[in-house]
Design a protein around this motif. Structure first.
Motif, PDB file in Angstrom:
ATOM      1  N   GLU A  80      54.374  69.981  17.797  1.00 40.36           N
ATOM      2  CA  GLU A  80      54.849  69.438  19.066  1.00 40.36           C
ATOM      3  C   GLU A  80      54.277  70.162  20.275  1.00 40.36           C
ATOM      4  O   GLU A  80      54.691  69.910  21.389  1.00 40.36           O
ATOM      5  CB  GLU A  80      56.390  69.494  19.120  1.00 40.36           C
ATOM      6  CG  GLU A  80      57.059  68.279  18.535  1.00 40.36           C
ATOM      7  CD  GLU A  80      56.800  67.032  19.377  1.00 40.36           C
ATOM      8  OE1 GLU A  80      57.260  66.947  20.530  1.00 40.36           O
ATOM      9  OE2 GLU A  80      56.113  66.137  18.864  1.00 40.36           O
ATOM     10  N   GLY A  81      53.363  71.088  20.079  1.00 36.71           N
ATOM     11  CA  GLY A  81      52.829  71.828  21.216  1.00 36.71           C
ATOM     12  C   GLY A  81      53.717  73.005  21.568  1.00 36.71           C
ATOM     13  O   GLY A  81      54.549  73.447  20.789  1.00 36.71           O
ATOM     14  N   TYR A  82      53.540  73.534  22.769  1.00 33.91           N
ATOM     15  CA  TYR A  82      54.402  74.634  23.208  1.00 33.91           C
ATOM     16  C   TYR A  82      55.058  74.286  24.535  1.00 33.91           C
ATOM     17  O   TYR A  82      54.578  73.454  25.293  1.00 33.91           O
ATOM     18  CB  TYR A  82      53.640  75.966  23.281  1.00 33.91           C
ATOM     19  CG  TYR A  82      52.632  76.088  24.384  1.00 33.91           C
ATOM     20  CD1 TYR A  82      53.018  76.534  25.639  1.00 33.91           C
ATOM     21  CD2 TYR A  82      51.287  75.806  24.173  1.00 33.91           C
ATOM     22  CE1 TYR A  82      52.099  76.672  26.663  1.00 33.91           C
ATOM     23  CE2 TYR A  82      50.357  75.941  25.193  1.00 33.91           C
ATOM     24  CZ  TYR A  82      50.775  76.373  26.435  1.00 33.91           C
ATOM     25  OH  TYR A  82      49.871  76.502  27.443  1.00 33.91           O
ATOM     26  N   PHE A  83      56.203  74.935  24.805  1.00 33.41           N
ATOM     27  CA  PHE A  83      57.063  74.609  25.922  1.00 33.41           C
ATOM     28  C   PHE A  83      57.365  75.864  26.737  1.00 33.41           C
ATOM     29  O   PHE A  83      57.474  76.956  26.194  1.00 33.41           O
ATOM     30  CB  PHE A  83      58.408  74.048  25.430  1.00 33.41           C
ATOM     31  CG  PHE A  83      58.315  72.776  24.632  1.00 33.41           C
ATOM     32  CD1 PHE A  83      58.714  71.567  25.179  1.00 33.41           C
ATOM     33  CD2 PHE A  83      57.865  72.787  23.318  1.00 33.41           C
ATOM     34  CE1 PHE A  83      58.661  70.391  24.445  1.00 33.41           C
ATOM     35  CE2 PHE A  83      57.799  71.623  22.568  1.00 33.41           C
ATOM     36  CZ  PHE A  83      58.203  70.416  23.134  1.00 33.41           C
ATOM     37  N   GLN A  84      57.546  75.666  28.043  1.00 32.44           N
ATOM     38  CA  GLN A  84      57.980  76.748  28.918  1.00 32.44           C
ATOM     39  C   GLN A  84      59.002  76.225  29.910  1.00 32.44           C
ATOM     40  O   GLN A  84      58.811  75.174  30.520  1.00 32.44           O
ATOM     41  CB  GLN A  84      56.811  77.344  29.710  1.00 32.44           C
ATOM     42  CG  GLN A  84      57.249  78.486  30.632  1.00 32.44           C
ATOM     43  CD  GLN A  84      56.606  78.422  32.006  1.00 32.44           C
ATOM     44  OE1 GLN A  84      55.508  77.893  32.159  1.00 32.44           O
ATOM     45  NE2 GLN A  84      57.289  78.928  33.006  1.00 32.44           N
ATOM     46  N   ALA A  85      60.101  76.948  30.042  1.00 28.09           N
ATOM     47  CA  ALA A  85      61.097  76.652  31.073  1.00 28.09           C
ATOM     48  C   ALA A  85      61.550  77.970  31.662  1.00 28.09           C
ATOM     49  O   ALA A  85      61.867  78.913  30.940  1.00 28.09           O
ATOM     50  CB  ALA A  85      62.304  75.906  30.488  1.00 28.09           C
TER      51      ALA A  85
END
Length: 226
Positions: free
Chosen positions: A29-34
């Motif tokens: 799913e890729g990578y995420f940043q918050a």
């Protein structure tokens, strides 16, 4: 880009809670940043388990490893090896010793697990820096979330899945306001979200992540990003 809140799906706030341990996320799913603010210009995100847990940047010639609040957990003076920082790169932390893969760099160097880069051009992230960064990130995401049957099912959907730690960061850092459906004890949290795909060279895209949380038992009633 203007703020884009989601229109929550059908929930009543009385749904039974279930443990996040029952969730089986999709692959690739890729990578995420918050976080409260975007990473500083030139910063390199450090990714573990699909989630940005910190970043590195060069300050007066030294390499700073920082948590998501911008607090340095390690400062390294320039060494004899190849410089770590490239503003187009991403560092992928793999395993206990903190090995890395740099996006777009496929020259001789460190062996990298999976299909992320094949090879990288720099030294492994120092184990002490890796441990400190992981400890700082865990302090941000200590409390456990629960899910309803509906939101747990969404966590298994490609294109809908959001890492649990990103949902926790949305609650920690996001803008909190009333639940748009008027459910007592539920609140909406919104926060900018960046997501990048697995392919080398994919730039992160910006979204708005919306989370509806029943606060008495920390149960996710709804989430999505757009």
């Amino acid at each position: 880009m203007g703020t884009a809140y989601s229109t929550p799906g059908d929930y009543t706030g009385t749904e039974a809670a279930m443990s996040a341990r029952m969730i089986r996320p999709p692959d690739r799913e890729g990578y995420f940043q918050a976080s409260k603010v975007p990473l500083p210009p030139g910063a390199v995100p450090i990714v573990e388990n699909d989630t940005v847990i910190g970043y590195q940047r060069v300050v007066q010639g030294n390499t700073w490893t920082c948590d998501l609040d911008g607090h340095p957990v390690s400062i390294a003076e320039p060494g004899l090896g190849t410089p770590l920082i490239d503003p187009l790169d991403v560092i992928f932390v793999v395993g206990a010793v903190g090995r890395i893969a740099l996006r777009g760099m496929v020259k001789a160097g460190i062996e990298v697990a999976g299909d992320m880069a094949g090879k990288a051009t720099t030294e492994a992230l120092a184990s002490t820096a890796t441990i400190a960064l992981r400890q700082a990130f865990r302090r941000l995401v200590q409390r456990e979330l629960q899910f309803t049957a509906t939101t747990a099912a969404h966590m298994a959907e490609r294109g809908r899945y959001v890492p649990i730690n990103i949902l926790k960061l949305a609650v920690r850092y996001g803008v909190r306001d009333a639940d748009p459906r008027g459910v007592t004890g539920a609140f909406r949290y919104t926060i900018p979200l960046w997501k990048a795909g697995r392919r080398l060279g994919d730039p992160p895209k910006r979204y708005i992540l919306t989370v509806i949380l029943r606060e008495k038992d920390w149960t996710i009633l709804h989430f999505d990003y757009r």
